[in-house]
Structure formats: structure tokens, C-alpha cells
Enzyme design. Structure first.
Site, PDB file in Angstrom:
ATOM      1  N   GLY A  98       3.185   6.470   8.209  1.00 44.70           N
ATOM      2  CA  GLY A  98       4.549   6.679   7.749  1.00 44.70           C
ATOM      3  C   GLY A  98       5.477   5.576   8.199  1.00 44.70           C
ATOM      4  O   GLY A  98       6.535   5.351   7.618  1.00 44.70           O
ATOM      5  N   ASN A  99       5.095   4.863   9.281  1.00 43.71           N
ATOM      6  CA  ASN A  99       5.853   3.691   9.719  1.00 43.71           C
ATOM      7  C   ASN A  99       5.617   2.493   8.813  1.00 43.71           C
ATOM      8  O   ASN A  99       6.337   1.491   8.902  1.00 43.71           O
ATOM      9  CB  ASN A  99       5.471   3.290  11.143  1.00 43.71           C
ATOM     10  CG  ASN A  99       6.238   4.053  12.202  1.00 43.71           C
ATOM     11  OD1 ASN A  99       5.693   4.922  12.856  1.00 43.71           O
ATOM     12  ND2 ASN A  99       7.521   3.739  12.366  1.00 43.71           N
ATOM     13  N   SER A 100       4.583   2.555   7.976  1.00 43.01           N
ATOM     14  CA  SER A 100       4.253   1.423   7.116  1.00 43.01           C
ATOM     15  C   SER A 100       5.467   1.005   6.286  1.00 43.01           C
ATOM     16  O   SER A 100       6.102   1.829   5.630  1.00 43.01           O
ATOM     17  CB  SER A 100       3.102   1.795   6.178  1.00 43.01           C
ATOM     18  OG  SER A 100       1.904   1.985   6.878  1.00 43.01           O
ATOM     19  N   THR A 116       2.740  -2.702   9.366  1.00 39.77           N
ATOM     20  CA  THR A 116       1.807  -2.513   8.268  1.00 39.77           C
ATOM     21  C   THR A 116       0.513  -1.806   8.626  1.00 39.77           C
ATOM     22  O   THR A 116      -0.102  -1.183   7.777  1.00 39.77           O
ATOM     23  CB  THR A 116       1.462  -3.880   7.627  1.00 39.77           C
ATOM     24  OG1 THR A 116       0.744  -3.679   6.416  1.00 39.77           O
ATOM     25  CG2 THR A 116       0.633  -4.741   8.560  1.00 39.77           C
ATOM     26  N   ALA A 117       0.046  -1.881   9.867  1.00 41.74           N
ATOM     27  CA  ALA A 117      -1.269  -1.308  10.176  1.00 41.74           C
ATOM     28  C   ALA A 117      -1.356  -0.956  11.654  1.00 41.74           C
ATOM     29  O   ALA A 117      -0.601  -1.464  12.485  1.00 41.74           O
ATOM     30  CB  ALA A 117      -2.378  -2.303   9.816  1.00 41.74           C
ATOM     31  N   ILE A 118      -2.300  -0.059  11.953  1.00 40.35           N
ATOM     32  CA  ILE A 118      -2.558   0.323  13.336  1.00 40.35           C
ATOM     33  C   ILE A 118      -4.055   0.318  13.579  1.00 40.35           C
ATOM     34  O   ILE A 118      -4.855   0.358  12.649  1.00 40.35           O
ATOM     35  CB  ILE A 118      -1.994   1.719  13.671  1.00 40.35           C
ATOM     36  CG1 ILE A 118      -2.629   2.788  12.755  1.00 40.35           C
ATOM     37  CG2 ILE A 118      -0.493   1.742  13.574  1.00 40.35           C
ATOM     38  CD1 ILE A 118      -2.226   4.197  13.109  1.00 40.35           C
ATOM     39  N   LEU A 139      -5.781 -25.751  -2.553  1.00 40.85           N
ATOM     40  CA  LEU A 139      -6.061 -27.143  -2.233  1.00 40.85           C
ATOM     41  C   LEU A 139      -7.459 -27.540  -2.678  1.00 40.85           C
ATOM     42  O   LEU A 139      -7.678 -28.675  -3.094  1.00 40.85           O
ATOM     43  CB  LEU A 139      -5.900 -27.347  -0.721  1.00 40.85           C
ATOM     44  CG  LEU A 139      -5.756 -28.755  -0.186  1.00 40.85           C
ATOM     45  CD1 LEU A 139      -4.569 -29.455  -0.833  1.00 40.85           C
ATOM     46  CD2 LEU A 139      -5.570 -28.719   1.333  1.00 40.85           C
ATOM     47  N   GLY A 140      -8.412 -26.610  -2.569  1.00 41.63           N
ATOM     48  CA  GLY A 140      -9.777 -26.905  -3.001  1.00 41.63           C
ATOM     49  C   GLY A 140     -10.655 -27.444  -1.895  1.00 41.63           C
ATOM     50  O   GLY A 140     -11.458 -28.356  -2.125  1.00 41.63           O
ATOM     51  N   HIS A 189       0.810  -1.215   0.000  1.00 40.97           N
ATOM     52  CA  HIS A 189       0.000   0.000   0.000  1.00 40.97           C
ATOM     53  C   HIS A 189       0.848   1.272   0.000  1.00 40.97           C
ATOM     54  O   HIS A 189       0.328   2.359  -0.254  1.00 40.97           O
ATOM     55  CB  HIS A 189      -0.991  -0.004   1.178  1.00 40.97           C
ATOM     56  CG  HIS A 189      -0.404   0.293   2.516  1.00 40.97           C
ATOM     57  ND1 HIS A 189      -0.111  -0.688   3.443  1.00 40.97           N
ATOM     58  CD2 HIS A 189      -0.063   1.459   3.108  1.00 40.97           C
ATOM     59  CE1 HIS A 189       0.371  -0.129   4.537  1.00 40.97           C
ATOM     60  NE2 HIS A 189       0.418   1.182   4.359  1.00 40.97           N
ATOM     61  N   ASP A 194       0.149  -7.599   1.463  1.00 41.95           N
ATOM     62  CA  ASP A 194       0.611  -6.212   1.600  1.00 41.95           C
ATOM     63  C   ASP A 194       2.129  -6.136   1.630  1.00 41.95           C
ATOM     64  O   ASP A 194       2.715  -5.308   2.336  1.00 41.95           O
ATOM     65  CB  ASP A 194       0.018  -5.544   2.844  1.00 41.95           C
ATOM     66  CG  ASP A 194       0.078  -4.015   2.761  1.00 41.95           C
ATOM     67  OD1 ASP A 194       0.177  -3.505   1.636  1.00 41.95           O
ATOM     68  OD2 ASP A 194       0.025  -3.353   3.804  1.00 41.95           O
TER      69      ASP A 194
END
Length: 454
Positions: A210-212, A228-230, A267-268, A108, A138
């Protein structure tokens, strides 16, 4: 009072030093005889591997659904194609291969970028090239033509424990490289709806916008996660941040470097968690973990391997399976053609089944071929993890009739003209039968809504 401070500092140093095996070290430093623990040696070692990323690009503007109405567009002279807006953003990245100049970051951060600028801790700046991206986890890999880079070692995130100390390094709010410290608050966080494949490390080390793409580092000085997220009601840190485990990053990175994308097999099977009640009903120990097979798709890799409804998968290639989402993550990181040994319980007895992971079979339907109103969109089967009938919107071309009608990639259509549909064939037949108007029922981001296409 001074004696109390010295004692507390010594106790903290002892606690920190004992929280990880063979840590890089928390030497005591101070003046006038007072000793305090410090993370400075660790920070000096790893910060040269963390870079600041600035991106510029263009993306289509979100607009009011009313503007998709053809009559409204004609009456108010609204253009068919929404105007694109320029974007600029800041993020972080981590050097993982100094020789090749490879940097891992979040998808992202760079997905809409036309220009990617990387600034190193020594002030050097380079234009980066996108090597590969994987929206489902991500993760993205970019490359810079730089020499004398410093790469960080990837640790084994499976060895992390709740309570381990970690350090987060990144570029919060674009103000420059910043170091924060905390602990691992939880492991294997799933079901958050952030990305398709979730196995997050939760930490209270402050993570902000900005840490992403920045580094989550253990006291060994090893990369254990990519921030990645907060969770934050105002968009800032409240002590709950998430990082992609280094082991997942490593598996994805290998494919991105080699292929430019992740070639996921499947795998299905449709699976569900083995709960305490379900385990008891199946005659298993109530503390048994695993994923129960609820359905086996005809012609799938699972059917060819002999898997059956009611089988409980407890491990893949000796790695324990803790839940349905854990199974999905492990299968999703296997390459097409990989052979996996599945340990399962059938009728209370343990057995091993070998399965070859197959390529996803996706029957695409081009919207314009079944109804002119759907021109520009393609449709396919709903993925097994969604647990619903219907068809999924695979792609929508910008400015097309389908886009102007309001369809979005990822939408799941469950009915056409108030008639439920079970799959692509039934959807195609229903869409063909209505030439002037389509009333679609959609599932979008977990919410149901009606959409009129005319």
C-alpha cells in the site's frame, strides 16, 4: 534520570540537525521544560502532496498449465479463454505538478486499473486519468482535475548518502496515510530482478503493501524517491525497502508527460563490470570503476561512434559510470537521438567519444506466419542485457493458441526440438520445420523449463 533523558534528547537533535544540509528543521518541543526533537513541521509541509490511490480493474486469472492442454480442455469442457477476475487494490501517489494535476506513482499500482480513484489529505476524491506508464522502471503518471493541489519539490537523489535520515509516507494496507522514519541504508542497489532498470535507494524506513508509489522525503522536505518494493518473507516490512531515485523519476516523468511512454535509445554494446582483477589485468588502477565493452553490435550506434571491444567507459556526460548496470541505466534514460559524450579508457589512455543514441532495431516475427501452433505470439531478438542466445517472446494475445500452449511475454526460447537456436532467423527456420509439435526450452524468471506446443 530526567537529566539523562534531556541530554540524550539534545544529542539526538544535534545529530539529526547535522545529518542534512539546511534541513526543514527539527525544532525541540515538549512540556514542563523537557525538550524533544520532532518531525511534525516537516510532516505538515509534505503530507498534503501524498495521495491515496484506489484502483479497480480486471485481469486474466493464472491457471494450472494442465488446463492449456487441448485434450484436457475438450474432455472437461474447459473454455479456451481463461476467465478474468475483478481486482481492487490500494496504493499511494505524489503530486509533482499542482497546476496540471500530475501525480507520480508506481506502474504496478495502476497497470491493470480500469478505474483509478485518488483521495487527497483534505478528503476530496477524484477520478484520475492515466497519462503514461513505464513498466521497466515501474513509474506511472496519472492526472486529476483538481484545484488547490500541493506539489512537492523534487530533490537531487544523487546527493543522498548512506546514513541520511528520510521519511516514508504512504497508505500501508489501505488503512490511511501513514508516516514512518528511518535512514538511507544503501544506494544504487541493482541486480534484484524487480524491474528492468534498477538503481534503488534502500531504506529501513518501514514500507508495507500500500506504500507503493508513496514518497521518500529528505529532511529538506524534498522528494528523493518513490517507494516501490520491499523484502519481506511474509509480505510485510522487515527493515529493507526500496525506492526509485527522484532523478530517475524526473527523467522518466518528462518523457511520459510528453509522449505517454519512454522512447529509449540504445548504444549497441554488451558490457561487464570492471572488477579489481580485470582492472589489474588491463593495467589499470585496481580501484578504477567503469564498464568494460565485451561486444560491439554491427551497425550499431556504438560501432558508428568508433567504440571497440576492451574500451572501459568511465563516464557519460560527466556523470561517473560505476558499473555495467549503471551504464545501462544511464543509456536507458536517454532519448532516441540524444548525443552523449562517453569518457573511456583505451589502452590505458583517456579519451572522449561522442555517440548518438539510436532507436532500438527490433525484427519482429509473427508466430502464426511461421507455424500455426504459435499463432498469437510475436518474437524478437533477445535484449543485450540478457547475455544469452535465442529469441524473446515480445507479446502474447490473450486466448490465442500460443497463450493456451503456455507461452508468456518475456520468455526466452533457447532451443527448438532440442536444437539450440542463436537468433530469430534460426528460430523461424526450426519452427517451420515442425508442423505437429514443438518442444521448446525456455528461460522464465531465471529458471529453465520445457514447454510442449501442439
Amino acid at each position: 534520570m530526567r537529566l539523562l533523558i534531556v541530554i540524550l534528547a539534545a544529542m539526538l537533535a544535534s545529530t539529526l540537525a547535522g545529518s542534512a544540509q539546511e534541513p526543514l528543521g527539527l525544532p525541540l518541543a515538549g512540556s514542563q521544560g523537557a525538550a524533544f526533537p520532532t518531525l511534525a513541521p516537516l510532516v505538515k509541509k509534505v503530507t498534503p502532496s501524498v495521495v491515496n490511490i484506489a484502483v479497480k480493474g480486471r485481469m486474466a486469472q493464472e491457471q494450472n498449465p494442465l488446463l492449456n492442454d487441448p485434450f484436457f480442455q475438450k474432455f472437461f469442457n474447459v473454455p479456451d479463454t481463461p476467465a478474468a477476475r475483478e481486482i481492487s487494490a490500494a496504493g499511494s501517489g505524489v503530486v509533482v505538478d499542482a497546476r496540471q494535476g500530475l501525480i507520480v506513482t508506481n506502474n504496478h499500482v495502476v497497470e491493470h486499473a480500469d478505474e483509478i480513484s485518488v483521495t487527497l489529505t483534505d478528503g476530496r476524491r477524484f477520478q484520475a486519468k492515466r497519462i503514461g506508464t513505464d513498466p521497466d522502471t515501474d513509474v506511472a503518471i496519472i492526472k486529476v482535475p483538481a484545484e488547490d493541489l500541493v506539489a512537492i519539490a523534487l530533490g537531487d537523489s544523487d546527493k543522498l548518502e548512506v546514513g541520511d535520515y528520510v521519511v516514508a509516507i504512504g497508505n500501508p494496507f489501505g488503512i490511511g496515510q501513514t508516516v514512518t522514519q528511518g535512514i538511507v541504508s544503501a544506494l544504487r542497489r541493482t541486480g534484484l530482478g524487480i524491474k528492468g532498470y534498477e538503481d534503488f535507494i534502500q531504506t529501513d524506513a518501514p514500507i508495507n503493501p500500500g506504500n507503493s508509489g508513496g514518497a521518500l522525503v529528505s529532511l529538506r522536505g524534498e522528494l528523493v524517491g518513490i517507494n516501490t518494493a520491499i523484502v519481506g518473507p511474509a509480505g510485510g516490512n522487515v527493515g529493507i525497502g526500496f525506492a526509485i531515485p527522484a532523478n530517475m523519476v524526473r527523467d522518466v516523468m518528462d518523457q511520459l508527460v510528453k509522449y505517454g511512454s519512454v522512447r529509449r535509445g540504445r548504444l549497441g554494446v554488451v558490457v561487464q563490470d570492471l572488477t579489481h582483477d580485470l582492472a589489474g589485468a588491463m593495467g589499470l588502477a585496481t580501484n578504477q570503476s567503469g564498464a568494460v565493452i565485451a561486444n560491439v553490435e554491427a551497425g550499431s550506434a556504438a560501432e558508428r561512434a568508433g567504440l571497440k571491444v576492451g574500451d572501459v567507459i568511465t563516464a557519460i556526460d560527466k556523470a561517473p559510470v560505476r558499473s555495467a548496470s549503471d551504464l545501462r541505466n544511464k543509456i536507458g534514460l536517454l532519448r532516441i537521438g540524444d548525443v552523449a559524450d562517453l569518457v573511456l579508457l583505451r589502452g590505458g589512455k583517456s579519451m572522449v567519444v561522442r555517440a548518438s543514441v539510436a532507436a532500438p532495431v527490433q525484427k519482429l516475427i509473427e508466430g502464426g506466419q511461421i507455424n500455426p501452433l504459435l499463432e498469437g505470439a510475436s518474437f524478437g531478438p533477445v535484449t543485450a542485457d540478457k547475455s544469452t542466445n535465442g529469441v524473446q517472446v515480445i507479446s502474447v494475445q490473450t486466448g490465442s493458441k500460443a497463450a493456451r500452449a503456455g507461452l508468456r511475454k518475456g520468455d526466452i526460447i533457447t532451443s527448438v526440438n532440442q536444437e539450440e537456436i542463436t537468433g530469430p532467423d534460426e528460430f523461424a527456420a526450426s519452427a517451420k520445420a515442425s508442423a505437429k509439435r514443438l518442444l521448446l526450452t525456455l528461460l522464465r524468471d531465471g529458471h529453465a523449463l520445457f514447454l510442449v506446443v501442439q
